[in-house]
Structures are given as C-alpha cells and as structure tokens.
Design an enzyme around this catalytic site. Structure first.
Site, PDB file in Angstrom:
ATOM      1  N   LYS A   1       0.871  -1.177   0.000  1.00 14.96           N
ATOM      2  CA  LYS A   1       0.000   0.000   0.000  1.00 14.96           C
ATOM      3  C   LYS A   1       0.904   1.221   0.000  1.00 14.96           C
ATOM      4  CE  LYS A   1      -1.739  -1.447   4.031  1.00 14.96           C
ATOM      5  NZ  LYS A   1      -3.151  -1.354   3.891  1.00 14.96           N
TER       6      LYS A   1
ATOM      7  N   LYS B   1      -0.210   4.230   8.337  1.00 10.53           N
ATOM      8  CA  LYS B   1      -0.385   2.840   7.891  1.00 10.53           C
ATOM      9  C   LYS B   1       0.582   1.906   8.634  1.00 10.53           C
ATOM     10  CE  LYS B   1      -1.984   4.329   3.298  1.00 10.53           C
ATOM     11  NZ  LYS B   1      -3.340   3.799   3.069  1.00 10.53           N
TER      12      LYS B   1
ATOM     13  N   THR C   1      -9.001  -0.684   0.653  1.00  9.11           N
ATOM     14  CA  THR C   1      -9.620  -1.556  -0.349  1.00  9.11           C
ATOM     15  C   THR C   1      -8.681  -2.721  -0.643  1.00  9.11           C
ATOM     16  OG1 THR C   1      -8.826   0.058  -1.962  1.00  9.11           O
ATOM     17  CG2 THR C   1     -11.185   0.049  -1.499  1.00  9.11           C
TER      18      THR C   1
ATOM     19  N   LYS D   1      -9.147  -7.033  -1.225  1.00  5.66           N
ATOM     20  CA  LYS D   1      -8.548  -7.831  -2.314  1.00  5.66           C
ATOM     21  C   LYS D   1      -7.831  -9.059  -1.754  1.00  5.66           C
ATOM     22  CE  LYS D   1      -8.155  -3.498  -4.741  1.00  5.66           C
ATOM     23  NZ  LYS D   1      -7.319  -2.296  -4.983  1.00  5.66           N
TER      24      LYS D   1
END
Ligand code: 26Q
Length: 833
Positions: free
Chosen positions: A549, A555, A657, A661
C-alpha cells in the site's frame, strides 16, 4: 512440439482480424511483427468489439432520456485494460487460443501494455472499480479525469533508497483512447473580471485572462457481459496560441513554443501526494481545468437533449465529486448557469444543490484541502466572486441556526482565516455526503463534520467501499476463479453474495487441498518474480506475509519492521527455536517530498539486507521490498499472500480496499479495528481474522492526554522493544552511519508536537507481536488455516463494488439500468442486501 488446439470458426475470424490489423496498421506481415505490434493489434480488435456495441447503447440512453452519472475524479487508477476488456467481452479463451496458434502466450502479450497509472492509491483505484461495476450493472455513467502525460512516478530502489523516475505511459502509443478534437473547449484563467449592467441584468467579461484549450480523449468501457458501453473521458491541455508563420519568420518561434508549453504543463503530471495536501498553484489550475471542461461538456449535452428546460437538470444528471479535488465544479456550475445561460442566482443555486453529491475519503487533517485566498482570487477571479457569495449566504443562514457562536461559524465557513475550505463548500452544497465505511462515516458524523450533520442528518450516508471481482479475482487469479465456478457455478462473478455457497467447502479436505495448491502455485510465481527483480531466493513454502500500500506513517509499515527486527533478534539469540520460516514482503511508494516515509523505505531495505545475509538464522526469515508498486504488480502479489497486513492506527484509514482484495484471494488479515476491517471481521467472524490493538475511541482518548508516561513505561518494561529501538540508533543496522534512522527513533520516543508516538506504534507493539506469534502457530495446522482462508473468500461477497454501486444508486444517484426497467434494478438492490 506443443499441442495446438484447432480453432473454432469464431476464433479463426478473430485471428484474421488480428493479422489484418498488423497488416494495415503497421504495414507488416504477421511473421515480421514485433510482440508489441501483436499486443496493439489485439487491443485494437478488442476495442472494435466494444465500439461495435456503442451506437446501440448510446441510442437507447438517448431515446429513453435516461439520467446519467458523471463521476468526477482527479484520479482514475485503471491499470492495464486489455485483459479485463477481453474478460468482460467473454473472449479470454478465444484470445488465448488464437495467440497460441500465432506462437504467443497471452500472458506475455498482456505484459506489454503500460499501466494507466493515473492515480496515487485507494481513491483512484476505487474510481476504476466503480466504473467497471457501473458498466456491468448497465448504468449510464461517465468517468471524468485529466489525461496526465506522466502518471504516478516509477519507483526504483537504489542503495535502499527510493528514487523517482517519470512514467511516460503514452510513449509507445495507446490503443484505448479516441481523440475528440472537435469537442475541444476553452478554459479561462486569471485576468480581471468586469461587471456590466444591461436592462437590469448583470453580465461579466474578462480582460487579460489566459485561455487554455481542453481536448478530450475517450476510452470506451464495457462491463462484464454488459449491454452498455460507458466511457472514461480524459482531458488534455493544449495551448490556444496557434503557430503563426509571421511569428515563426520573425524569430518568435521560441517564445511561442514557450507559451505553448506553459499551457500544456497543466495536464503534464499527476501530483504524487496521497492523503496530504500540497497547496500548489498548478494543482489548483489542474482542478479547475478538469471541472470547467467537464461541466461545459455536461451542459452542452444536456441542452442537446433538453433545450433550456433547466428544471429537468436534476432528473437528467447527477455529478459525483470524488473527494474535494473536483469541488470547483460547484461554483463552475453556478457560473455557467448564471453567466452563460442567464439564470438568476436562486434558480441556479436550487439546481446546483440538487445535482452534486460528495464522498469523503480521509479524516487526516493534513489532507483536507484549503486554498489561500490570494492565490485563488488571482487564478480564478470570477469563481472567487461566486464562492464569496455562496459563503455570505451560508453564514447568514448559519447565524440563524447557531446564533452567537462565532467559533462554530468559523469552523463551518467556506472562507475563514484567509483560506477557502473545499470540504465546507461541499458540505454546504451537496445533497448527499458519504463516508467509505461504517466507522469512517461515524467519525464524519460525530466528529469532523458533526456541525453539518446536526443540520442535515439525512444527507449523510455510510456506503462501504468495494472492489471489482472481475479484476481482483477472475483476472488476477484465474485458477481460483475457475475452482470456485466449478463448485458453485459462475453466477458469483456478477452476484458476489453467492460466494457464500463455498462455506460448506471450508472443511472439505479435498477442496482445501485444491485451494492450497493454487495458493502455492501463485507463491511460486511470485517467488520467481522476486528472484528476477530482487535477486533474492524466497521459499514458497514459507509464510508470505504482505504489506502493500502507499507508505504513510498512519499505515504503520514502521511497526511491521520493528516487529521483524524483534523476531530476528529472538532467532539470533536462540537459533535452535522451532520457527516456521517466514517471508515478509513490502511494496509501497512514498510521496517524493515525504522524507520520513522515504526513510522508512530505507529502513525496510537495510533491515532486509542485514537479515537476508545473516547465516546464523539459516534463511528462516526473508525480507523483500518489491519496487514500483502499482495495479499490475498488486495483481501478482495479492494472490500469493498468506497474511495481509492491515495495521493502521485505528480511526485513520477511512476504509482501505487492498484489505478486501487480499481477503477475496484467501489471505488472512492481521489488522486493527479500522476502516473496512471492522466490517470484514463482522462478515468473516472473529475466528477467521486476527484483530489486535487500540480501538478508534481509545486512540482518540490517548492522543489527547500526555502519552509521555505511558511510552516511558513501555520502553522500560518491554525488553524486546527497547532493544529494537536502540538498534535504530546504535549502528546495528547501518554500521557506517549510526545516525541515519535517528529521526524514526525520535518521532516514536518524543514525537513531533510534544506528544510521543503519534501513531501508537509503541502502544500497539506488544499486542501486534502476540498476534503474529499466534498466526505462525495456526499456520502450521494446515487444515485449521485453510478452513479460515476459504472462509475469507467465501465471506468476501459484501465487498464487491457491485454492491457498493447498487447502494449508491439506491440512496443517491437513482439511475436506471438500460437492461431492465427501474423497478427491476431496485429489486436487485434489495435482494443483494
Ligand atoms: C490533495 C490536495 C493536494 C494534493 C493531493 C491531495 C490528495 C491526493 C490524493 C489527497 C488525498 C488523496 C488520496 C486519498 C486516498 O486515496 N484515500 C483513500 O481512499 C480510499 C478509497 O475510499 C480508502 O479506502 C482509503 O482508506 C483512503 O486512505
């Protein structure tokens, strides 16, 4: 000699078409064509097929006078189009066979297409998934963005550091874009605005303004087995100065060329900041360029169909603003309706407030766009006048709702403290505002947009993001898609909830073995890629633990590396421990100006270098940083993951998102209760996901009071963590340069604004280590693990972007499918809930 299947008559026809394209387009016989020519010829054939459906679809939308959605976004991260297009056309097998008969593997040909990297990350990729679902559901929609000549930079890792290179994605031509020079429009910047009164009407004209041409390119898009053909419209900037032979002869050529380049710089390059605001003038120009061109086109189309029946505007169009970046569409709509079409303020405002809807994608304060007045007024003088008037009326209104509360008004105002707040302009105008997960919407409602929520509670919607299953499993993991279809039929591809039918297979040993085999083969493929690109040997039998990402402190890639260092220390101290081998895989781009993010990349690479070459641990831990993360590389990585790292500080990741996945492809998530992880845990059940760490509310509470003591306590009591922190500054990682990671140590221990550990890395560390240990134990119990992995795939149906789009449609857009009447579309929505 390879066994080549005889072609069907349709395939023979396709083969002829491909050969014909090579002949006529490149002037080559097929034997002399380069692989790239073959790719282009195939892409042109697929495009022809899509275009063939266009006139009928267009005619139907027109005849029925259907409402259209315009999805405005500064980013559309489409990736490659060839393989998804042939999948959507149901022609994958045909291309595979025909290419084989010509001596090519489809997988090699596909690789020759450049990614359309017109986006940074989540928000841009979401737009691309949405357009696929809109088309698959046969809903009339147009994506609108800028045709950046350079997409997101290419990342190279040199000596462990990120180096950025330009992404000249259009260099070798592009098969999908159809230029529409006849639809070029003018966009005006700067100058002075003069007001004239004529017969009681006010008109405006500009002096010394600068005109730039916006020329559209259209990319036709079909959905999976769809009837409709939608399109992505890409606007490209052109100079309005025509080359004059007189100037040329008098030597002004260079000057004219310079001016031309100045104009064209607007669509030159995508800004590479993700979740961060950069108040650059060129960015403001890009935003206005996109919205002005798009709105001129929208209004022109509307008039062709409806003349000046302006009252019909809200039934015929809806404009969605993807985060605040295209917000200037609001005052631009007012400008066109008033200045060009002669409507009065009140009517123009009534229409404007009925056609715009807005999605927020981030709560990070540094990403909320605010433009300085001095710049805004200079670049967009007429738009500024309109924004001022919207703000004046807003404040008049708010003053009656919240009397004697100047602080509140200042917070809610569009213009305050010499800045223009784009979010407040959206909140004051749009008939719908939505968040991208339940948790995120709660934060919008109760925190950052609470004052607007109190006035307009009905406008707020929680619509959780989704991903298109066509790309994120059918296309990138065809073996798993086939296995699923073999067991439960193919309907899940367009009705994702049907994946639930896999639940009974979760405990089925035979199915588990098949599922495991596919994951293993995907891991072998990724291991090959890693060997080729990083020169590192990784064992496909080890646990593949992946965090891929954008790189951002929230994060917490840093927490991931600190844990790896601790695990490595443990192994060095006790080399004989029974440790199941693990491969840690990272992939991430950092914004070029985000120094700390770039330093974290360097740390990952330095740690990788050290661990991968330490013979004492006998290759039991490997760390790999895969460079240049983007859509196509994601497709290879995600399918090979055993563990998906979704470890953001709770409350910071609006949805995520990537998490969906990985889940779809059978990875187990280690994550915080953040964004859509919360809903993933609800769907799959707490037994099948590894949740740890502080909750959003706890983070909120801790961020407010002095975390200093807490951090000191952790430092003193957690020996493993203390050791790792010390290693950041004692030369253990880079012997020659002990100070290079000091900034990371400093920010964790002392913080930037007086509070240490802003992102709760230290405070979540212990729990993170514990949950990691638990995963390693569970992984060994193969049946136990595979059951969980299968459950993840089986319970991921909710995260299909088809569900997301149906929800948007039911609550906000109210479009009608061209395949059926409206009632049927609505029925479909309730069935899928
Ligand atoms: C703003 C002003 C100036 C320059 C750049 C920007 C800018 C650019 C991109 C601000 C934000 C972005 C991107 C935000 C983004 O991608 N957000 C992500 O959106 C996803 C889709 O909703 C979510 O899943 C992610 O959680 C969220 O981080």
């Amino acid at each position: 000699m390879q066994n080549i299947k005889a072609l069907t008559p349709e395939e023979e026809k396709l083969k002829e078409q491909i050969i014909g394209k090579v002949n006529r387009h490149f002037g080559k016989v097929i034997e002399d064509a380069t692989p790239h020519m073959i790719y282009m010829a195939c892409a042109y054939c697929a495009r022809d097929e899509i275009m063939g459906k266009w006139p009928a679809s267009h005619k139907e939308i027109r005849q029925k006078g259907l409402k259209k959605l315009y999805y405005l976004s500064s980013e559309f991260l489409m990736g490659r189009l060839f393989s998804t297009n042939i999948l959507n056309l149901m022609q994958t097998d045909a291309y595979v066979n025909v290419l084989k008969s010509l001596g090519y593997e489809v997988s090699d040909i596909v690789e020759l297409e450049n990614d359309a990297g017109l986006g940074n990350g989540g928000l841009g990729r979401l737009a691309a998934c949405f357009i696929d679902s809109l088309s698959t559901l046969d809903l009339p929609a147009y994506g609108c963005t800028i045709r950046y000549e350079y997409g997101l930079f290419k990342q190279k890792i040199v000596d462990g550091y990120q180096v950025e290179l330009p992404d000249a994605w259009l260099e070798h031509g592009n098969a999908w874009q159809i230029p529409r020079p006849e639809e070029t429009v003018e966009v005006k910047f700067g100058g002075q605005v003069y007001t004239h009164w004529n017969n009681g009407r006010c008109s405006f004209h500009y002096e010394n303004s600068h005109t730039i041409l916006a020329m559209p390119y259209d990319v036709p898009l079909c959905g999976y087995d769809s009837k409709i053909v939608n399109k992505l419209r890409l606007w490209s900037a052109k100079s309005s100065i025509a080359m004059d032979m007189k100037d040329f002869n008098s030597g002004k050529y260079v000057q004219a060329e310079e001016e031309k380049q100045l104009a064209e710089v607007i669509s030159k390059v995508l800004y590479p900041e993700d979740n961060h605001e950069e108040g650059k003038e060129l960015r403001l120009k890009q935003q206005y360029f996109l919205v002005s061109a798009t709105l001129q086109w929208i209004i022109k189309e509307f008039k062709i169909q409806n003349g000046d029946a302006w009252e019909k505007l809200p039934e015929k169009i809806v404009i969605h603003i993807n985060d605040t970046h295209p917000t200037l569409a609001i005052p631009e709509m007012m400008r066109i309706l008033m200045d060009e079409e002669g409507l009065g303020w009140d009517f123009a405002w009534e229409l404007t407030t009925k056609v715009f809807a807005y999605t927020n994608h981030t709560v990070m304060s540094e990403a909320l766009e605010k433009w300085p007045i001095y710049m805004f007024q200079r670049v967009l003088p007429r738009i500024f006048m309109i924004v001022e008037e919207i703000n004046r009326r807003l404040l008049e209104n708010l003053d009656s709702i919240y009397p004697n509360d100047p602080k509140k008004l200042e917070y809610m105002a569009i213009i305050a403290n010499d800045k223009i707040s784009m979010a407040n302009l959206c909140l004051a105008t749009c008939f719908a505002v939505n968040g991208v997960s339940k948790l995120h919407t709660d934060i919008l409602r109760n925190d950052i947009f609470a004052d607007y929520y109190r006035i307009h509670p009905k406008r707020f919607h929680a619509i959780t993001n989704g991903i298109t299953f066509r790309r994120w499993i059918c296309n990138c993991n065809p073996k798993l898609a086939d296995l699923i279809s073999e067991k439960i039929g193919k309907e899940w591809i367009t009705d994702a909830e049907q994946l639930k039918k896999l639940i009974p297979y979760a405990k089925d040993e035979k199915f588990q073995k098949e599922f495991e085999k596919i994951k293993y083969e995907n891991k072998v493929e990724l291991a090959k890629y890693i060997k080729e690109h990083n020169g590192i040997d990784v064992d496909p039998k080890s646990i593949f633990d992946v965090q891929s990402k954008r790189l951002h402190e929230y994060k917490r890639q840093l927490m991931n590396v600190l844990h790896i260092m601790a695990e490595y220390n443990r192994l060095v101290e006790n080399p004989e421990t029974d440790y199941f081998p693990k491969t840690y895989i990272f992939a991430a781009k950092a914004a070029p100006g985000y120094e700390r993010a770039k330093l974290i990349i360097k740390l990952i690479n330095s740690v990788a270098e050290k661990i991968n070459n330490d013979e004492r641990i006998k290759g039991k831990i490997k760390v790999v940083f895969i460079e240049n993360y983007g859509v196509s590389i994601a497709e290879k990585i995600i399918v090979a993951a055993d563990i998906s790292e979704q470890i953001s500080t709770a409350g910071k990741e609006a949805s995520g998102t990537g998490n969906m996945k990985f889940m779809l492809n059978g990875a187990l998530t280690v994550g915080t209760l953040d964004g859509a992880n919360v809903e993933m845990s609800e769907q799959v059940g707490m037994n099948n996901i590894y949740i740890f760490g502080l909750k959003a509310k706890e983070v909120e509470a801790r961020a407010r009071y002095n975390g200093g003591d807490e951090v000191k306590d952790i430092y003193t009591s957690n020996n493993a963590l203390r050791k790792v922190l010390e290693q950041l500054i004692d030369g253990s990682i880079e012997h020659d340069n002990t100070q290079i990671f000091r900034d990371l140590y400093q920010t964790l221990m002392f913080g930037d604004y007086g509070y240490p550990d802003t992102y709760m890395v230290l405070r979540d560390f212990e729990e993170y280590c514990n949950v990691q240990d638990q995963m390693s134990i569970d992984y060994r119990n193969r049946q136990f693990w595979l059951e969980k992995a299968i459950m993840n795939t089986a319970c991921s149906g909710y995260f299909s972007s088809d569900r997301t789009i149906l929800e948007y449609n039911e609550k906000i857009w109210h479009l009608q499918s061209i395949k059926e009447d409206k009632k049927a579309t609505e029925k479909k929505t309730s069935k899928r809930k």
